[in-house]
Scaffold this motif. Structure first.
Motif, short mmCIF file in Angstrom:
data_model
loop_
_atom_site.label_atom_id
_atom_site.label_comp_id
_atom_site.label_asym_id
_atom_site.label_seq_id
_atom_site.Cartn_x
_atom_site.Cartn_y
_atom_site.Cartn_z
N MET A 157 0.84 -1.24 -0.02
CA MET A 157 0.06 0.22 0.17
C MET A 157 0.98 1.27 0.03
N VAL A 158 0.51 2.26 -0.84
CA VAL A 158 1.36 3.55 -0.85
C VAL A 158 0.22 4.55 -0.57
N ASP A 159 0.30 5.57 0.45
CA ASP A 159 -0.43 6.74 0.92
C ASP A 159 0.21 7.91 0.40
N LEU A 160 -0.42 8.69 -0.12
CA LEU A 160 0.34 9.86 -0.97
C LEU A 160 -0.47 11.20 -0.13
N TYR A 161 -0.94 11.04 1.02
CA TYR A 161 -1.71 11.93 1.90
C TYR A 161 -0.81 13.34 1.92
N ASP A 162 0.42 13.21 2.32
CA ASP A 162 1.57 14.01 2.31
C ASP A 162 2.54 13.69 1.22
N GLY A 163 2.16 14.21 -0.03
CA GLY A 163 3.01 13.90 -1.36
C GLY A 163 4.65 13.89 -1.09
N SER A 164 5.05 14.78 0.02
CA SER A 164 6.45 14.99 0.12
C SER A 164 7.07 13.68 1.13
N HIS A 165 6.04 13.04 1.68
CA HIS A 165 6.23 11.79 2.58
C HIS A 165 5.50 10.93 2.34
N PRO A 166 5.54 10.27 1.25
CA PRO A 166 4.47 9.09 1.29
C PRO A 166 4.78 7.87 1.98
N VAL A 167 3.64 7.19 2.43
CA VAL A 167 3.71 6.37 3.43
C VAL A 167 3.81 4.80 2.53
N THR A 168 4.53 3.92 2.76
CA THR A 168 4.43 2.56 2.01
C THR A 168 4.36 1.48 3.01
N ASP A 169 3.60 0.68 2.87
CA ASP A 169 3.16 -0.39 4.10
C ASP A 169 3.20 -1.61 3.10
N TRP A 170 4.09 -2.71 3.47
CA TRP A 170 3.95 -4.14 2.77
C TRP A 170 3.31 -5.07 4.17
N LEU A 171 2.79 -6.19 3.48
CA LEU A 171 2.13 -6.95 4.27
C LEU A 171 3.61 -7.91 4.68
N GLY A 172 3.86 -7.73 6.10
CA GLY A 172 5.03 -8.47 6.28
C GLY A 172 6.23 -7.31 6.01
N ASN A 173 7.48 -7.90 5.42
CA ASN A 173 8.69 -7.36 5.03
C ASN A 173 8.31 -6.82 3.45
N PRO A 174 9.20 -6.06 3.01
CA PRO A 174 8.92 -5.67 1.53
C PRO A 174 9.37 -6.73 0.62
N ARG A 175 8.40 -7.10 -0.06
CA ARG A 175 8.51 -8.16 -1.13
C ARG A 175 8.38 -9.39 -0.76
N SER A 176 8.07 -9.50 0.64
CA SER A 176 7.61 -10.78 0.94
C SER A 176 6.26 -11.27 0.77
N PHE A 177 6.04 -12.73 0.47
CA PHE A 177 4.96 -13.29 0.21
C PHE A 177 4.33 -14.09 1.40
N THR A 178 2.95 -14.29 1.25
CA THR A 178 2.18 -15.21 1.93
C THR A 178 2.63 -16.57 1.58
N ASP A 179 2.15 -17.47 2.60
CA ASP A 179 2.45 -18.99 2.20
C ASP A 179 1.69 -19.33 0.84
N ARG A 180 2.18 -20.29 -0.08
CA ARG A 180 1.87 -20.71 -1.11
C ARG A 180 0.51 -21.37 -0.76
N VAL A 181 -0.39 -21.25 -1.53
CA VAL A 181 -1.79 -22.11 -1.34
C VAL A 181 -2.01 -22.90 -2.66
N ALA A 182 -2.45 -24.17 -2.42
CA ALA A 182 -2.68 -25.20 -3.52
C ALA A 182 -4.35 -24.95 -3.75
N LYS A 183 -4.47 -25.27 -5.14
CA LYS A 183 -5.99 -25.10 -5.65
C LYS A 183 -6.80 -26.19 -4.45
N GLY A 184 -7.98 -25.72 -4.19
CA GLY A 184 -8.87 -26.39 -3.35
C GLY A 184 -9.70 -27.57 -4.17
#
Length: 184
Positions: A157-184
């Protein structure tokens, strides 16, 4: 039939209903990952939880935010969901980009790794922003993603409420993924 035979049959039927009701058919495999309130109150769209369901027909990703707002008094916020569908290849193969306010548009596209998206895909996918529930729900047909055996997502997520200081939030660490999920 005697009363005891009827009672036994009813008891067996009740056990069968409870067993089948609890086991039930599996139509999707899923995983959930929570994310702490880690942007220090700098954004209402702080990611709090992501749930990924990999069903037989579609992949559903739900992203819960602290306070998803229909309108913004200043700059907008947006979200990118990255889909990794090929375990042997580094990085994601698809991404969805969207704004998080009313009237926004979204697009699903192919990527190689984390680079810029290619042309938008026209396959079956939809996004719903639930301001009352603070949840964005993305549904993508499995065929859009190449009918993967397993899938995982990374969310930013990137929030540009204050364009000079954008806020970036990743789920977990930057570029980290959830666990792999197999087709149900």
């Amino acid at each position: 039939m005697t009363v005891s035979t009827v009672a036994r049959a009813a008891a067996l039927a009740g056990v069968a209903v409870l067993t089948l009701g609890l086991a039930g058919p599996a139509f999707a495999e899923s995983t959930s990952q929570t994310d702490p309130a880690d942007v220090g109150g700098a954004s209402l769209t702080d990611i709090r939880k992501v749930t990924l369901n990999h069903g037989t027909e579609q992949v559903i990703t739900k992203v819960r935010f602290t306070d998803l707002q229909e309108t913004s008094e200043a700059g907008p916020s947006g979200m990118t969901i990255y889909f990794d569908t090929r375990p042997g290849r580094k990085g994601p193969e698809f991404r969805l980009d969207t704004g998080l306010q009313s009237g926004t548009d979204y697009q699903l596209s192919r990527v190689q790794g984390w680079t810029s998206p290619g042309e938008p895909l026209s396959c079956d996918h939809s996004l719903r922003l639930g301001w009352a529930t603070d949840v964005a729900t993305l549904r993508v047909a499995r065929t859009c993603l190449g009918n993967p055996a397993k899938v995982r997502v990374a969310v930013k997520m990137v929030d540009l409420y204050d364009g000079s200081h954008p806020v970036t939030d990743w789920l977990g660490n930057p570029r980290s993924f959830t666990d792999r999920v197999a087709k149900g």
